[in-house]
Scaffold this active site. Structure first.
Site, PDB file in Angstrom:
ATOM      1  N   LYS A   1      32.621  39.530  36.809  1.00  0.00           N
ATOM      2  CA  LYS A   1      33.742  38.793  36.208  1.00  0.00           C
ATOM      3  C   LYS A   1      35.078  39.303  36.744  1.00  0.00           C
ATOM      4  O   LYS A   1      35.940  38.510  37.127  1.00  0.00           O
ATOM      5  CB  LYS A   1      33.660  38.928  34.671  1.00  0.00           C
ATOM      6  N   SER A   2      35.250  40.612  36.784  1.00  0.00           N
ATOM      7  CA  SER A   2      36.529  41.180  37.235  1.00  0.00           C
ATOM      8  C   SER A   2      36.827  40.765  38.679  1.00  0.00           C
ATOM      9  O   SER A   2      37.958  40.395  39.020  1.00  0.00           O
ATOM     10  CB  SER A   2      36.482  42.713  37.156  1.00  0.00           C
TER      11      SER A   2
ATOM     12  N   ARG B   1      39.803  38.073  40.352  1.00  0.00           N
ATOM     13  CA  ARG B   1      40.720  38.553  41.388  1.00  0.00           C
ATOM     14  C   ARG B   1      40.588  37.736  42.664  1.00  0.00           C
ATOM     15  O   ARG B   1      41.569  37.524  43.381  1.00  0.00           O
ATOM     16  CB  ARG B   1      40.463  40.044  41.639  1.00  0.00           C
TER      17      ARG B   1
ATOM     18  N   GLY C   1      41.478  37.812  28.601  1.00  0.00           N
ATOM     19  CA  GLY C   1      42.539  38.825  28.679  1.00  0.00           C
ATOM     20  C   GLY C   1      42.878  39.162  30.120  1.00  0.00           C
ATOM     21  O   GLY C   1      44.040  39.406  30.455  1.00  0.00           O
TER      22      GLY C   1
ATOM     23  N   GLN D   1      43.553  46.249  33.521  1.00  0.00           N
ATOM     24  CA  GLN D   1      44.328  44.998  33.439  1.00  0.00           C
ATOM     25  C   GLN D   1      45.817  45.292  33.530  1.00  0.00           C
ATOM     26  O   GLN D   1      46.550  44.599  34.232  1.00  0.00           O
ATOM     27  CB  GLN D   1      44.011  44.268  32.136  1.00  0.00           C
TER      28      GLN D   1
ATOM     29  N   ASP E   1      33.037  48.074  28.449  1.00  0.00           N
ATOM     30  CA  ASP E   1      32.455  46.778  28.064  1.00  0.00           C
ATOM     31  C   ASP E   1      30.959  46.887  27.723  1.00  0.00           C
ATOM     32  O   ASP E   1      30.374  45.949  27.189  1.00  0.00           O
ATOM     33  CB  ASP E   1      32.643  45.751  29.184  1.00  0.00           C
TER      34      ASP E   1
ATOM     35  N   LYS F   1      39.603  44.505  21.836  1.00  0.00           N
ATOM     36  CA  LYS F   1      38.870  43.620  22.763  1.00  0.00           C
ATOM     37  C   LYS F   1      38.738  42.230  22.127  1.00  0.00           C
ATOM     38  O   LYS F   1      39.442  41.917  21.177  1.00  0.00           O
ATOM     39  CB  LYS F   1      37.508  44.235  23.088  1.00  0.00           C
TER      40      LYS F   1
ATOM     41  N   ARG G   1      30.226  39.710  24.306  1.00  0.00           N
ATOM     42  CA  ARG G   1      29.469  40.962  24.464  1.00  0.00           C
ATOM     43  C   ARG G   1      28.721  41.336  23.182  1.00  0.00           C
ATOM     44  O   ARG G   1      27.719  42.051  23.232  1.00  0.00           O
ATOM     45  CB  ARG G   1      30.380  42.089  24.949  1.00  0.00           C
TER      46      ARG G   1
HETATM   47  C1  S3P Z   1      38.986  44.330  33.002  1.00  0.00           C
HETATM   48  C2  S3P Z   1      39.417  45.505  32.472  1.00  0.00           C
HETATM   49  C3  S3P Z   1      38.980  46.023  31.157  1.00  0.00           C
HETATM   50  C4  S3P Z   1      37.720  45.330  30.686  1.00  0.00           C
HETATM   51  C5  S3P Z   1      37.803  43.841  30.849  1.00  0.00           C
HETATM   52  C6  S3P Z   1      38.000  43.474  32.307  1.00  0.00           C
HETATM   53  C7  S3P Z   1      39.500  43.895  34.317  1.00  0.00           C
HETATM   54  O1  S3P Z   1      39.992  45.811  30.209  1.00  0.00           O
HETATM   55  O2  S3P Z   1      37.471  45.660  29.327  1.00  0.00           O
HETATM   56  O3  S3P Z   1      36.621  43.229  30.374  1.00  0.00           O
HETATM   57  O4  S3P Z   1      38.930  42.976  34.930  1.00  0.00           O
HETATM   58  O5  S3P Z   1      40.498  44.482  34.775  1.00  0.00           O
HETATM   59  P1  S3P Z   1      41.244  46.838  30.019  1.00  0.00           P
HETATM   60  O6  S3P Z   1      41.988  46.870  31.282  1.00  0.00           O
HETATM   61  O7  S3P Z   1      42.070  46.244  28.910  1.00  0.00           O
HETATM   62  O8  S3P Z   1      40.626  48.147  29.626  1.00  0.00           O
END
Ligand code: S3P
Length: 426
Positions: free
Chosen positions: A21-22, A26, A93, A169, A315, A342, A388
């Site tokens: 996902k991350s 990006r 988020g 993030q 996560d 979260k 989750r």
């Molecule tokens: C993420 C960073 C994490 C993670 C989120 C995805 C990201 O959050 O919990 O599911 O893709 O950068 P935080 O940066 O708020 O810790």
């Protein structure tokens, strides 16, 4: 939608979970800011990443979606155009925080919103550093920023900023603003967090260096489109890693999983609990390490998880809590206050739902204490519209005695759309 989960054992399966996902988020964002066409393979077609696509389409980017690939027609660093509609990030988020870094530097104004969960999540953590850089973010309350809010783009200046909480993030929002800023930006991390932004921006030509706990980002002249292959998401693989450990007589092989060391806390935690886990066929793709992960049924025991391990498995804590119920002795999860902000307050939601299975679990200030039990009993649990939680409770259900019902189960579409198909098939 309600989903019924029936007990499993003797699982022998090879599974490829969906894309990370991350990295998927990006790839769209940085592809949009690059010159040329970014081809993405293995993109996660989950609701969060589709929200990112939707936002960048509203910013004038042509994104073609095919069965096996995505093409992002990048317009270069200065090619985004003013949106005519509000940008809706849904439940995501990552979309909201990262896009805010980009939009802070654009020569136009944007409005951002999201669902009821996103509207409760703290945005001050990005507003403080971005305002230091010269950005203008306006919400309903001057002291605390929550969505919906407006960003008026400005010419930004680079800053040196020590993150008060370890957050990839927030780090990424600052680095993305830093790409457009007048001089160098430095982000200082209290603990290492996932570094996909740094890896992908470097891969696309940005000058970003990690020096100790500092990330130095120079203003960029241009980013260049490159092919991106998204590894399978270790956060999604984690559910089946735990399932293999706790379901009697099981062995699961997870294929092509991203094993970036900022994300492998789940492997270390399960190994510390006695998990039988082997890493096979390691390789590197667009700067990210990948491998197959083989997990076998194991006699787990309790452990303590905290400190710098937390960002590496943040996560995965809901499913680690499930593993702890099946482990002999006590597992302590500490330094995990971030769980409270979260998609749901995960300290509360994990504990409330696992108790319904008969778990021995107690809340603490910054985490939880779990004593292993003889078995969990199937029951009806709520997802709290948190993907989750639904996913972790499904694993608890698959290894419990009797049937389990997950209420509001469709939220798994955020990160793992074919999850129930896989669980039913194995
Ligand atoms: C993420 C960073 C994490 C993670 C989120 C995805 C990201 O959050 O919990 O599911 O893709 O950068 P935080 O940066 O708020 O810790």
């Amino acid at each position: 939608m309600n989903q019924i989960i029936t007990p499993k054992k003797n699982i022998h399966a090879t599974i490829t979970v969906p894309g990370d996902k991350s990295i998927s988020h990006r790839s769209i964002m940085f592809g949009a800011l690059s010159k040329g066409i970014t081809e993405i393979e293995g993109f996660l077609m989950g609701e969060d990443c589709l929200s990112t696509i939707n936002c960048f389409q509203k910013l004038g980017i042509n994104i073609e979606q095919y069965q096996n690939k995505i093409l992002v027609h990048g317009k270069g660093l200065h090619g985004l155009t003013a949106p005519t509609e509000i940008l809706d990030v849904g439940n995501s988020g990552t979309t909201l925080r990262l896009i805010s870094g980009i939009l802070s530097a654009q020569p136009f104004c944007s409005q951002l919103t999201g669902d009821s969960s996103i509207q409760k999540r703290p945005m001050n953590r990005i507003a403080v550093p971005l305002r230091n850089m010269g950005a203008v973010l306006k919400g309903n309350d001057d002291n605390k920023l929550f969505a919906p809010f407006t960003i008026e783009g400005r010419q930004l200046k680079g800053i040196t900023y020590a993150l008060p909480v370890a957050s990839a993030q927030v780090k990424s929002a600052i680095l993305l603003a830093g790409i457009f800023a007048e001089c160098e930006t430095v982000v200082i991390e209290p603990q290492p967090t996932r570094d996909h932004t740094e890896i992908m921006l470097q891969y696309m030509g940005a000058d970003i260096q990690k020096i100790g706990n500092e990330i130095h980002c120079k203003p960029a002249e241009q980013l260049y489109a490159k092919k991106i292959v998204v590894p399978a998401d270790i956060s999604s693989a984690a559910y089946f890693m735990v399932m293999a450990c706790i379901c009697e007589n099981s062995e699961i092989l997870l294929k092509n999983v991203g094993i970036n060391q900022t994300r492998t806390g789940i492997i270390d935690a399960l190994k510390a609990m006695g998990g039988n886990i082997a890493i096979e066929n390691e390789s590197i793709i667009n700067g990210e390490k990948i491998a197959n992960i083989r997990v076998k049924y194991s006699a787990l025991h309790g452990t303590t998880i905290g400190g710098a391990d937390i960002p590496r498995l943040i996560d995965e804590i809901p499913v680690i809590a499930v593993a702890a119920c099946f482990a002999k002795g006590t597992t302590i999860i500490k330094d995990a206050q971030e769980l409270k902000v979260k998609e749901s307050n995960r300290i509360q939601t994990i504990i409330t739902e696992l108790k319904k299975f008969g778990a021995d679990i107690t809340e603490t200030e910054d985490g939880m204490i779990i004593n292993g039990v003889e078995h969990l009993k199937g029951c009806t649990v709520e997802s709290h519209n948190d993907h989750r939680i639904a996913l972790a409770m499904s694993i608890a259900g698959a290894c419990a005695l009797g049937e389990t019902t997950i209420v509001d189960a469709e939220c798994v579409n955020i990160s793992f759309p074919n999850f129930y198909d896989i669980v039913t098939a194995i």
